[in-house]
Motif scaffolding. Structure first.
Motif, PDB file in Angstrom:
ATOM      1  N   GLY A  76      32.870  46.174  27.153  1.00 13.11           N
ATOM      2  CA  GLY A  76      33.922  45.530  27.919  1.00 13.11           C
ATOM      3  C   GLY A  76      34.351  44.193  27.349  1.00 13.11           C
ATOM      4  O   GLY A  76      33.851  43.747  26.311  1.00 13.11           O
ATOM      5  N   TYR A  77      35.293  43.579  28.027  1.00 13.33           N
ATOM      6  CA  TYR A  77      35.844  42.269  27.681  1.00 13.33           C
ATOM      7  C   TYR A  77      35.849  41.404  28.932  1.00 13.33           C
ATOM      8  O   TYR A  77      36.175  41.883  30.011  1.00 13.33           O
ATOM      9  N   LEU A  78      35.556  40.134  28.765  1.00 15.64           N
ATOM     10  CA  LEU A  78      35.721  39.165  29.836  1.00 15.64           C
ATOM     11  C   LEU A  78      37.013  38.408  29.553  1.00 15.64           C
ATOM     12  O   LEU A  78      37.220  37.913  28.444  1.00 15.64           O
ATOM     13  N   VAL A  79      37.902  38.363  30.541  1.00 14.26           N
ATOM     14  CA  VAL A  79      39.208  37.715  30.379  1.00 14.26           C
ATOM     15  C   VAL A  79      39.487  36.828  31.592  1.00 14.26           C
ATOM     16  O   VAL A  79      38.809  36.922  32.614  1.00 14.26           O
ATOM     17  N   LYS A  80      40.487  35.955  31.463  1.00 16.48           N
ATOM     18  CA  LYS A  80      40.981  35.162  32.595  1.00 16.48           C
ATOM     19  C   LYS A  80      42.447  35.498  32.783  1.00 16.48           C
ATOM     20  O   LYS A  80      43.222  35.505  31.828  1.00 16.48           O
ATOM     21  N   ASP A  81      42.824  35.787  34.031  1.00 11.19           N
ATOM     22  CA  ASP A  81      44.227  36.077  34.310  1.00 11.19           C
ATOM     23  C   ASP A  81      45.030  34.771  34.276  1.00 11.19           C
ATOM     24  O   ASP A  81      44.460  33.688  34.110  1.00 11.19           O
ATOM     25  N   PRO A  82      46.355  34.840  34.394  1.00 15.89           N
ATOM     26  CA  PRO A  82      47.179  33.627  34.305  1.00 15.89           C
ATOM     27  C   PRO A  82      46.817  32.542  35.324  1.00 15.89           C
ATOM     28  O   PRO A  82      47.090  31.369  35.098  1.00 15.89           O
ATOM     29  N   ASN A  83      46.164  32.916  36.432  1.00 17.92           N
ATOM     30  CA  ASN A  83      45.748  31.934  37.433  1.00 17.92           C
ATOM     31  C   ASN A  83      44.320  31.450  37.228  1.00 17.92           C
ATOM     32  O   ASN A  83      43.808  30.671  38.015  1.00 17.92           O
ATOM     33  N   GLY A  84      43.661  31.938  36.172  1.00 16.72           N
ATOM     34  CA  GLY A  84      42.298  31.501  35.869  1.00 16.72           C
ATOM     35  C   GLY A  84      41.198  32.340  36.481  1.00 16.72           C
ATOM     36  O   GLY A  84      40.029  32.033  36.335  1.00 16.72           O
ATOM     37  N   HIS A  85      41.532  33.455  37.166  1.00 11.59           N
ATOM     38  CA  HIS A  85      40.506  34.335  37.719  1.00 11.59           C
ATOM     39  C   HIS A  85      39.827  35.091  36.581  1.00 11.59           C
ATOM     40  O   HIS A  85      40.501  35.643  35.715  1.00 11.59           O
ATOM     41  N   ALA A  86      38.508  35.136  36.619  1.00 15.22           N
ATOM     42  CA  ALA A  86      37.747  35.877  35.602  1.00 15.22           C
ATOM     43  C   ALA A  86      37.718  37.354  35.975  1.00 15.22           C
ATOM     44  O   ALA A  86      37.513  37.715  37.132  1.00 15.22           O
TER      45      ALA A  86
END
Length: 92
Positions: A76-86
């Protein structure tokens, strides 16, 4: 609200407003920080999902595909959405 461009279900993250007596989550958080929270999403084809993320202002926390050894998911990948949610995007 997080919704795919074509059909399917979406996710709405609520409580985005920070209480007046609280501190904001630092921008330089790490996946091992005690205060970090994440939404874990299982996707059928993580590679396809990852191709769409940069054009949707999603920031990568993982520099490459992470292989899991002690989870029911393979990678998998850990990402942050445009609002900073992981968000942890995982595939079996």
């Amino acid at each position: 609200m997080l919704r795919p461009a074509e059909g399917c279900l979406g996710i709405e993250l609520l409580d985005d407003l920070m209480p007046e007596d609280d501190r904001p989550m630092p921008n330089n958080w790490k996946s091992c920080d005690i205060a970090k929270e994440q939404v874990e999403l299982t996707v059928n084809k993580v590679e396809q999902a990852v191709e769409l993320l940069p054009q949707n202002r999603v920031q990568f926390v993982s520099s490459q595909l992470v292989q899991f050894t002690s989870m029911p998911y393979r990678q998998g990948y850990l990402v942050k959405d445009p609002n900073g949610h992981a968000m942890l995007l995982m595939t079996e």
